[in-house]
Design a protein around this motif. Structure first.
Motif, mmCIF file in Angstrom:
data_model
loop_
_atom_site.group_PDB
_atom_site.id
_atom_site.type_symbol
_atom_site.label_atom_id
_atom_site.label_comp_id
_atom_site.label_asym_id
_atom_site.label_seq_id
_atom_site.Cartn_x
_atom_site.Cartn_y
_atom_site.Cartn_z
ATOM 1 N N ARG A 67 0.972 5.714 -0.901
ATOM 2 C CA ARG A 67 0.048 7.006 -0.806
ATOM 3 C C ARG A 67 0.256 7.681 -1.902
ATOM 4 N NH1 ARG A 67 1.234 7.083 4.865
ATOM 5 N NH2 ARG A 67 -0.737 7.150 6.091
ATOM 6 N N ASP B 220 3.591 -0.137 6.025
ATOM 7 C CA ASP B 220 3.884 -1.493 5.749
ATOM 8 C C ASP B 220 5.360 -1.900 6.108
ATOM 9 O OD1 ASP B 220 4.766 -4.052 4.609
ATOM 10 O OD2 ASP B 220 3.568 -3.601 2.570
ATOM 11 N N GLU C 12 -9.100 3.282 6.504
ATOM 12 C CA GLU C 12 -8.105 2.497 6.656
ATOM 13 C C GLU C 12 -8.437 1.189 7.345
ATOM 14 O OE1 GLU C 12 -4.882 4.462 8.536
ATOM 15 O OE2 GLU C 12 -3.718 2.705 8.706
ATOM 16 N N THR D 10 0.978 -1.147 0.070
ATOM 17 C CA THR D 10 0.045 0.109 0.005
ATOM 18 C C THR D 10 0.679 1.325 0.013
ATOM 19 O OG1 THR D 10 -1.707 -1.159 1.130
ATOM 20 C CG2 THR D 10 -1.667 1.378 1.343
ATOM 21 N N SER E 40 3.586 3.913 2.978
ATOM 22 C CA SER E 40 2.652 3.503 3.829
ATOM 23 C C SER E 40 3.746 2.870 5.016
ATOM 24 C CB SER E 40 1.578 2.689 3.492
ATOM 25 O OG SER E 40 1.970 1.332 3.417
ATOM 26 N N LYS F 223 -3.207 0.978 -4.325
ATOM 27 C CA LYS F 223 -2.304 -0.080 -4.892
ATOM 28 C C LYS F 223 -2.298 -0.090 -6.188
ATOM 29 C CE LYS F 223 -2.863 -3.702 -1.294
ATOM 30 N NZ LYS F 223 -1.571 -4.063 -0.672
ATOM 31 N N ILE G 175 -4.591 -3.143 6.068
ATOM 32 C CA ILE G 175 -4.166 -2.639 4.833
ATOM 33 C C ILE G 175 -2.516 -2.420 4.509
ATOM 34 C CG2 ILE G 175 -6.164 -1.606 4.133
ATOM 35 C CD1 ILE G 175 -4.816 1.266 4.262
ATOM 36 N N TRP H 38 -6.260 -6.379 -2.076
ATOM 37 C CA TRP H 38 -7.294 -5.649 -1.848
ATOM 38 C C TRP H 38 -8.482 -6.249 -2.981
ATOM 39 C CZ3 TRP H 38 -5.994 0.303 -1.956
ATOM 40 C CH2 TRP H 38 -5.240 0.551 -0.804
ATOM 41 N N PHE I 251 -4.726 6.061 0.132
ATOM 42 C CA PHE I 251 -3.991 4.838 0.092
ATOM 43 C C PHE I 251 -4.117 4.551 -1.413
ATOM 44 C CE2 PHE I 251 -4.922 4.640 4.857
ATOM 45 C CZ PHE I 251 -3.455 4.764 5.026
#
Ligand code: HDD
Length: 685
Positions: A226, A353, A294, A224, A351, A238, A301, A308, A236
């Protein structure tokens, strides 16, 4: 100062031109520019005497040769790349201020490298593995790298585990076997003891891991990211790459054979497509999510083992990449290109992650050893097309001659130049996400469900895809020597599907799992099945099996219809030369039954004829046809080939077009080729 983002897509090519050397137009010189009179014989004391130290040409030539290897990439060593351009369909202004995504029609040069992950630089290409899909956009605001894979999730959740994963999948350390394969003890031991890998392993066991072509696979940014717009608002995002030709795969048996018949299968396919003017197209899609949403999902996420579902968050197609130019030099361009997920432009941000966060460290670090120092950004392939200025200096291989007295900031001697740019002038400002927390070494509870999406994937597969997954597990786990590891691996996947695991247990000789609760996930995502992908005949390869005295009335309309539909046709016979048909038409042989093999083609058309060694020809053709039949490929045969077809295993059924005399556009044939594979063919009947 506003930037003009209407970049000429040729800007990178023009820049590269300033570095190209056409040695073949010139006389030979040393690297010092001295013309060389002799390159066959070293300087010796007499024709039978020792070589002399003063032979500077010998020394220079040999020294350079001795140093011409660099370390291969620690992962993704085997790959191939091409140049192209990216064109925006729809402005993303509402979501991101990234300059190259503002105006429909804006074109940005790109360089895209596809790769397999585990194998070394010389490994075969159609192995079972994820494929890398790395795109460098040369934008006017600097290079933006989207460094993804052809699978939307990853094996692990935290980058600290990456060395463990890679150690486990690479050849085992005590005997360096097996090459480019996950079918061995350490990989499956890792999987069973690191169950966050479940979802990606399902993909790895699926047809996705044996793509038909780099041109026929999807790409995913995985993490993910931004998007941030000029108001400072974030979404967000992808990223997805959707191949115009659809996502298609090989059959496992075929993939293994191709590795012997043509270990360069994927690079040849990419290279030849571009050389033949069949440019390679992928559409870029984004899934966008408002920040307020979120926590709306039953997965986190930020977890890179989760996708997703496209049915919940649609993929908006925003542009198209076209790969249209092969490289001039593989080493200079593909081997020296340095990708880095941390190369971003204003409007694109990260993000939290934890896998992404760790990658942000690793890529520059690896280039330092691979490319030998901190100046790899100066290599032609890595240079941005916009100017770059800072106070970084010196280091191995420095090329820029930085003029001036100062190389520090702040300064007064140079009027504080180079100075930083405020945000409104394009200065990158990190998204000011508010973060709170204790320093801990722990995984969020929201990352702990490893099986729901693995099951979502399973639920989304067609029957044929499910069969292939079971066969892949049975192959891979069957290659594991340690019975305890086999058992652990089978038990783990009972969490995904008990029936699947029971079948694998039976195949690999372990007891069926009993104490495991299968995930209760009941959703499916049709977008995950390759059954639902685009099916077109373009660029499909067809072998015509033929000999002298062939049926010209069948061949001519067949060739026309196939070529008109965009297929590539090879005339394959017992030997090279010209063949003459019954009515006098002639055709040149492109390949022989010796130089090619059934596994290298998407479809066959059997015409037959009079061969020099008829028995051998008939037997070789039967082998060719039988392989294609067992690999579920479309097979057509001309009426005159009836006798020949009787010598094969082929039975009437899906994708078998006997007595095929194409007329007009040959819809039936074209449709069969576009269909790719006929999984409902009962090959064992
Ligand atoms: Fe990576 C190369 C993709 C996780 C560390 N990675 C590399 C390449 C691709 C990816 C496509 C080849 C680039 C090229 O063609 O030159 N990697 C991924 C994806 C990941 C991922 C999609 C997960 C979502 N990678 C990952 C982690 C780490 C790395 C977690 C380490 C923390 N990857 C590397 C690397 C490589 C690399 C060691 C090897 C060569 C290179 O970077 O340039 O730094």
């Amino acid at each position: 100062m506003k930037k003009d983002h209407q970049v000429n897509e040729e800007s990178k090519n023009k820049q590269l031109e300033t570095f190209r050397a056409r040695d073949y137009e010139h006389s030979m010189t040393t690297n010092q520019g001295l013309k060389i009179s002799e390159d066959e014989h070293s300087l010796k004391a007499g024709t039978r005497g020792p070589t002399l130290m003063e032979d500077f040409h010998f020394r220079e030539k040999m020294t350079h040769f001795d140093h011409e290897r660099i370390p291969e990439r620690v992962v993704h060593a085997r790959g191939f790349a091409a140049h192209g351009e990216f064109e925006v369909y729809e402005s993303m202004k509402k979501y991101t201020k990234a300059g190259f995504l503002q105006e429909p029609g804006t074109k940005t040069p790109v360089f895209t490298r596809f790769s397999s992950v585990a194998g070394s630089k010389g490994s075969a290409e159609t192995v079972r593995d994820a494929r890398g899909f790395a795109v460098k956009f040369y934008t006017q605001e600097g290079n933006y790298d989207l460094v993804g894979n052809n699978i939307p999730v990853f094996f692990i959740q935290d980058a600290i585990k990456f060395p463990d994963l890679i150690h486990a999948v690479k050849p085992e350390p005590h005997n360096e076997m097996p090459q480019a394969a996950s079918a061995h003890d350490t990989f499956w031991d890792f999987v069973a003891n690191n169950q966050e890998s479940a979802h990606m392993v399902m993909w790895q066991m699926s047809d996705r891991a044996i793509p038909r072509s780099f041109r026929m696979m999807e790409g995913f940014g995985v993490h993910t990211y931004r998007f941030v717009n000029d108001q400072g608002e974030a979404h967000f995002v992808k990223f997805h790459w959707k191949p115009k030709l659809g996502a298609h795969s090989l059959v496992w048996d075929e993939a293994q054979k191709i590795n012997g018949k043509d270990p360069d299968f994927h690079r040849r396919d990419l290279w030849e497509s571009i050389e033949n003017g069949n440019f390679v197209e992928f559409e870029l899609g984004v899934q966008l999510l408002e920040e307020k949403d979120e926590f709306k999902f039953d997965f986190d996420i930020l977890d890179p083992t989760k996708l997703w579902p496209e049915e919940d968050i649609p993929v908006k197609i925003i542009g198209k990449m076209t790969l249209n130019r092969n490289v001039d030099n593989v080493f200079a361009e593909m081997e020296q290109v340095a990708f880095h997920p941390g190369s971003v432009v204003p409007g694109i941000d990260f993000s939290n992650d934890p896998l992404l966060q760790g990658r942000l460290f690793s890529y520059t670090d690896t280039q330092l050893i691979r490319l030998g120092g901190p100046n790899f950004h100066e290599l032609p392939i890595n240079r941005p097309v916009c100017p770059f200025h800072n106070n970084q200096r010196d280091g191995y291989g420095r090329q820029t001659i930085n003029v001036g007295q100062t190389h520090y900031h702040n300064n007064s001697l140079s009027n504080n130049k180079p100075d930083t740019a405020p945000e409104e002038d394009g200065g990158y400002v990190h998204y000011q996400e508010k973060v709170e927390g204790r320093k801990v070494q722990a995984r969020s509870d929201s990352f702990k469900d490893h099986f729901s999406q693995a099951r979502l994937f399973w639920n989304s597969m067609s029957d044929a895809e499910k069969e292939h997954i079971i066969a892949a597990f049975s192959f891979e786990i069957g290659k594991v020597n340690d019975m305890n590891v086999r058992k652990q691996a089978v038990d783990m996947f009972a969490n995904v599907d008990m029936n699947m695991a029971t079948q694998v247990a039976d195949a690999v000789g372990v007891e069926a799992p009993t104490d495991v609760t299968q995930s209760s996930e009941s959703k499916s995502s049709p977008a995950l099945s390759q059954e639902n992908t685009a099916k077109v005949p373009d660029t499909r390869t067809v072998a015509v099996l033929i000999a002298d005295q062939f049926d010209d009335e069948a061949l001519e309309p067949f060739l026309k219809a196939s070529l008109d539909a965009g297929m590539t046709v090879n005339i394959v016979s017992e030997k090279f030369g010209k063949l003459t048909g019954k009515n006098g038409a002639t055709v040149d042989v492109d390949e022989t039954l010796l130089t090619v093999h059934s596994v290298l083609y998407d479809a066959l058309y059997v015409v037959g004829g009079q061969a020099k060694q008829q028995q051998k020809f008939d037997a070789d053709v039967a082998d060719f046809v039988n392989e294609a039949y067992m690999h579920f490929k479309p097979i057509g045969s001309a009426p005159a080939a009836e006798g020949l077809m009787e010598k094969t295993k082929v039975k009437p059924g899906p994708g078998i077009l006997m007595d095929l005399k194409v007329s007009g556009e040959g819809e039936q044939w074209v449709e069969a080729v576009a269909h790719h594979r006929f999984w409902d063919r009962n090959i064992y009947a």
